[in-house]
Design a protein around this motif. Sequence first.
Motif, PDB file in Angstrom:
ATOM      1  N   SER A 288       0.836  -1.208   0.000  1.00 51.47           N
ATOM      2  CA  SER A 288       0.000   0.000   0.000  1.00 51.47           C
ATOM      3  C   SER A 288       0.864   1.249   0.000  1.00 51.47           C
ATOM      4  O   SER A 288       0.587   2.218  -0.720  1.00 51.47           O
ATOM      5  N   ARG A 289       1.922   1.238   0.805  1.00 48.13           N
ATOM      6  CA  ARG A 289       2.806   2.405   0.861  1.00 48.13           C
ATOM      7  C   ARG A 289       3.509   2.617  -0.476  1.00 48.13           C
ATOM      8  O   ARG A 289       3.580   3.747  -0.988  1.00 48.13           O
ATOM      9  N   LEU A 290       4.005   1.532  -1.078  1.00 48.89           N
ATOM     10  CA  LEU A 290       4.700   1.661  -2.354  1.00 48.89           C
ATOM     11  C   LEU A 290       3.750   2.115  -3.458  1.00 48.89           C
ATOM     12  O   LEU A 290       4.121   2.919  -4.324  1.00 48.89           O
ATOM     13  N   ARG A 291       2.521   1.619  -3.435  1.00 52.41           N
ATOM     14  CA  ARG A 291       1.542   2.048  -4.437  1.00 52.41           C
ATOM     15  C   ARG A 291       1.221   3.523  -4.284  1.00 52.41           C
ATOM     16  O   ARG A 291       1.059   4.247  -5.278  1.00 52.41           O
ATOM     17  N   LEU A 292       1.121   3.981  -3.041  1.00 52.25           N
ATOM     18  CA  LEU A 292       0.850   5.397  -2.809  1.00 52.25           C
ATOM     19  C   LEU A 292       2.003   6.253  -3.312  1.00 52.25           C
ATOM     20  O   LEU A 292       1.791   7.286  -3.966  1.00 52.25           O
ATOM     21  N   VAL A 293       3.235   5.815  -3.012  1.00 51.28           N
ATOM     22  CA  VAL A 293       4.405   6.565  -3.488  1.00 51.28           C
ATOM     23  C   VAL A 293       4.432   6.582  -5.009  1.00 51.28           C
ATOM     24  O   VAL A 293       4.722   7.617  -5.638  1.00 51.28           O
ATOM     25  N   LEU A 294       4.108   5.438  -5.633  1.00 50.07           N
ATOM     26  CA  LEU A 294       4.114   5.373  -7.099  1.00 50.07           C
ATOM     27  C   LEU A 294       3.046   6.277  -7.696  1.00 50.07           C
ATOM     28  O   LEU A 294       3.298   6.989  -8.682  1.00 50.07           O
ATOM     29  N   ARG A 295       1.847   6.279  -7.095  1.00 54.70           N
ATOM     30  CA  ARG A 295       0.782   7.151  -7.611  1.00 54.70           C
ATOM     31  C   ARG A 295       1.187   8.615  -7.519  1.00 54.70           C
ATOM     32  O   ARG A 295       0.939   9.398  -8.441  1.00 54.70           O
ATOM     33  N   GLU A 296       1.783   8.987  -6.424  1.00 52.71           N
ATOM     34  CA  GLU A 296       2.194  10.388  -6.278  1.00 52.71           C
ATOM     35  C   GLU A 296       3.321  10.727  -7.249  1.00 52.71           C
ATOM     36  O   GLU A 296       3.363  11.840  -7.783  1.00 52.71           O
ATOM     37  N   ALA A 297       4.232   9.767  -7.470  1.00 50.77           N
ATOM     38  CA  ALA A 297       5.304  10.017  -8.440  1.00 50.77           C
ATOM     39  C   ALA A 297       4.725  10.179  -9.845  1.00 50.77           C
ATOM     40  O   ALA A 297       5.137  11.073 -10.602  1.00 50.77           O
ATOM     41  N   LEU A 298       3.755   9.332 -10.198  1.00 52.34           N
ATOM     42  CA  LEU A 298       3.121   9.447 -11.515  1.00 52.34           C
ATOM     43  C   LEU A 298       2.350  10.761 -11.635  1.00 52.34           C
ATOM     44  O   LEU A 298       2.332  11.387 -12.704  1.00 52.34           O
ATOM     45  N   ALA A 299       1.691  11.162 -10.547  1.00 51.61           N
ATOM     46  CA  ALA A 299       0.966  12.437 -10.577  1.00 51.61           C
ATOM     47  C   ALA A 299       1.932  13.598 -10.783  1.00 51.61           C
ATOM     48  O   ALA A 299       1.636  14.545 -11.522  1.00 51.61           O
ATOM     49  N   GLU A 300       3.100  13.516 -10.140  1.00 45.21           N
ATOM     50  CA  GLU A 300       4.092  14.572 -10.313  1.00 45.21           C
ATOM     51  C   GLU A 300       4.636  14.575 -11.739  1.00 45.21           C
ATOM     52  O   GLU A 300       4.843  15.643 -12.332  1.00 45.21           O
ATOM     53  N   VAL A 301       4.843  13.372 -12.309  1.00 44.70           N
ATOM     54  CA  VAL A 301       5.295  13.296 -13.705  1.00 44.70           C
ATOM     55  C   VAL A 301       4.242  13.873 -14.636  1.00 44.70           C
ATOM     56  O   VAL A 301       4.552  14.613 -15.582  1.00 44.70           O
ATOM     57  N   GLU A 302       2.959  13.562 -14.360  1.00 44.43           N
ATOM     58  CA  GLU A 302       1.880  14.084 -15.192  1.00 44.43           C
ATOM     59  C   GLU A 302       1.818  15.611 -15.093  1.00 44.43           C
ATOM     60  O   GLU A 302       1.669  16.305 -16.097  1.00 44.43           O
ATOM     61  N   ARG A 305       4.645  16.988 -17.038  1.00 43.73           N
ATOM     62  CA  ARG A 305       4.384  16.908 -18.479  1.00 43.73           C
ATOM     63  C   ARG A 305       3.429  18.006 -18.921  1.00 43.73           C
ATOM     64  O   ARG A 305       3.630  18.651 -19.958  1.00 43.73           O
ATOM     65  N   VAL A 306       2.391  18.240 -18.102  1.00 49.93           N
ATOM     66  CA  VAL A 306       1.434  19.304 -18.438  1.00 49.93           C
ATOM     67  C   VAL A 306       2.138  20.656 -18.467  1.00 49.93           C
ATOM     68  O   VAL A 306       1.900  21.486 -19.362  1.00 49.93           O
ATOM     69  N   ARG A 307       3.014  20.885 -17.496  1.00 46.85           N
ATOM     70  CA  ARG A 307       3.733  22.163 -17.483  1.00 46.85           C
ATOM     71  C   ARG A 307       4.620  22.308 -18.722  1.00 46.85           C
ATOM     72  O   ARG A 307       4.708  23.395 -19.314  1.00 46.85           O
ATOM     73  N   LEU A 308       5.289  21.217 -19.121  1.00 44.74           N
ATOM     74  CA  LEU A 308       6.142  21.269 -20.305  1.00 44.74           C
ATOM     75  C   LEU A 308       5.316  21.530 -21.564  1.00 44.74           C
ATOM     76  O   LEU A 308       5.716  22.311 -22.439  1.00 44.74           O
ATOM     77  N   VAL A 309       4.159  20.845 -21.682  1.00 49.14           N
ATOM     78  CA  VAL A 309       3.303  21.037 -22.855  1.00 49.14           C
ATOM     79  C   VAL A 309       2.789  22.467 -22.907  1.00 49.14           C
ATOM     80  O   VAL A 309       2.776  23.104 -23.970  1.00 49.14           O
ATOM     81  N   ASP A 310       2.368  22.991 -21.749  1.00 51.27           N
ATOM     82  CA  ASP A 310       1.886  24.374 -21.727  1.00 51.27           C
ATOM     83  C   ASP A 310       2.999  25.347 -22.101  1.00 51.27           C
ATOM     84  O   ASP A 310       2.777  26.318 -22.832  1.00 51.27           O
ATOM     85  N   ALA A 311       4.200  25.081 -21.590  1.00 52.16           N
ATOM     86  CA  ALA A 311       5.319  25.956 -21.932  1.00 52.16           C
ATOM     87  C   ALA A 311       5.628  25.885 -23.424  1.00 52.16           C
ATOM     88  O   ALA A 311       5.912  26.914 -24.059  1.00 52.16           O
ATOM     89  N   ALA A 312       5.563  24.658 -23.998  1.00 52.58           N
ATOM     90  CA  ALA A 312       5.811  24.517 -25.435  1.00 52.58           C
ATOM     91  C   ALA A 312       4.748  25.252 -26.253  1.00 52.58           C
ATOM     92  O   ALA A 312       5.050  25.900 -27.261  1.00 52.58           O
ATOM     93  N   ALA A 313       3.470  25.140 -25.799  1.00 54.70           N
ATOM     94  CA  ALA A 313       2.399  25.831 -26.519  1.00 54.70           C
ATOM     95  C   ALA A 313       2.581  27.349 -26.445  1.00 54.70           C
ATOM     96  O   ALA A 313       2.380  28.063 -27.435  1.00 54.70           O
ATOM     97  N   THR A 314       2.969  27.830 -25.282  1.00 53.93           N
ATOM     98  CA  THR A 314       3.211  29.266 -25.148  1.00 53.93           C
ATOM     99  C   THR A 314       4.357  29.719 -26.036  1.00 53.93           C
ATOM    100  O   THR A 314       4.304  30.780 -26.687  1.00 53.93           O
TER     101      THR A 314
END
Length: 494
Positions: A288-302, A305-314
């Motif tokens: 459970s702890r590892l899954r939570l850490v993984l979900r948060e890591a994926l959320a941070e990656v997402e 990625r959104v910040r990079l895409v927005d910066a590229a669009a700008t």
Amino acid sequence: MMAATWDARQVDGAVVGQGAPWRATLGSVAVLVIGVCLVAAVASVVTQYHGGDGRRRLQIRWLLAAGSVVVLLLVGGWGAEAHGASLEMAYTPFLLALVLLVPASVGIAMVRHDLFDVDRLLSVSMSWLVTLVASAAIFAAVVTIVSRAVGAGAGLGPAAAAFVTALALLPLHRILAGALGKMLDRDRCVALAAVEQFAADVRAGRRLPEEVEVVLQEAQGDPGLRIALARPDGWSDLRGVPVEEPVGFALEAGGDTIGMVTLGWESARARRRLADLVRVAWVPIEVSRLRLVLREALAEVEASRVRLVDAAATERKRLERDLHDGAQQRIIATGMRLRSLQQRLDSRAAAEVDTAIGELEVTVSELRRLAHGVRPSRLDDGLGPALEGLLETSPVPVDLHVAVLPEADEARTLTAYLVASEAVTNALKHACARRIGVQLGAQGDRLTVRVSDDGVGGIPDGGLTALRDRVASVGGSLQVDSPVGGGTTISAVV
């Protein structure tokens, strides 16, 4: 009461020898005081029962019942004595209830409702006692068998018996402890079995490890049990919600504390049982702890990625404006100055200037094409008008349908435009299509783009890699349906 009845005795059902009159008065006062004390004792138990939690009520329930029976029998003894019954007949039921019912009720509270850890002590003691008796029986049996086989004076029997008994001791104790535990400490065995089954279901993928808190609550019989997971910046529950630093039973892995289990009901027996349960539930808690850490890591990656895409669009938008308003306008202005200068030159020089102006016009066209590829300026008017302007130049009929679109940022709007543009371009170049359809719509808060044609189809599985990557960059999905000879339909959600 003892002082008031010190010289009294019963003769033919009558009490005689009470002596001075003050003894009778003292006896009456004693009866009243005893009655008040009994009522106060019952009231105390009732108050604790109503003010306690579920576990406390279970502990008091049997004592309350036994105490009520004792009081009723005492009152009944008083009534029987008042009606002429002998002292033995009047108070023997009261004394039996006092001696038997009250200890029995306390024993039930101890064994069944966690007042003390008597069931575990009884189980362990009995298992070792039965193991000792069984080991002695094995020793005696081996000595007898060996002595009869090789002779009574050989001296081999005790040695063989000691060897066999030593081999059988620990396995025998383990088997007997398990069997007696199921009989004498059944609650603990049932709880361990439930948690072991849950851990097996987690390993098999039949249950989620985040259910471990509910499973431990049921096994421990403690709805207040809570699990906290250790995080680099503090503590959180199984859902990732931050919590204050807990105090309880620590879970460790590799010397590091990975979690903490806090009991709602604290007792020595509860802590010992929790230690057994946590050893079994350690893997689901860590998963459970590892899954939570993984979900948060994926959320941070997402989010990254959104910040990079927005910066590229700008950056695309800025580059398109720079090309349109900067270099392109300066080149056009330079061409106009050359035209003005050309009128004052001879024919040969004018021809050279005309050639230079032609090169400038080609450069302007190239800049317009580049600017359109980076980000078409017509997107400033909206996605629908931008696609209408794009499709006006199509050599085949294009049916455009634009529904009510959700609010979308620059990155998603540009991606939807480029998906439609590239899909139409592919249909014109490779599909031999006679008609193309483009539909823009909404799926919740997402944009949907659907481009279909009646061409030759046949796009291989996994094709259109660049288009898929473009859609995936904004967290979208792309589907391609392209049977051979049946046309192509490209559907994207961004």
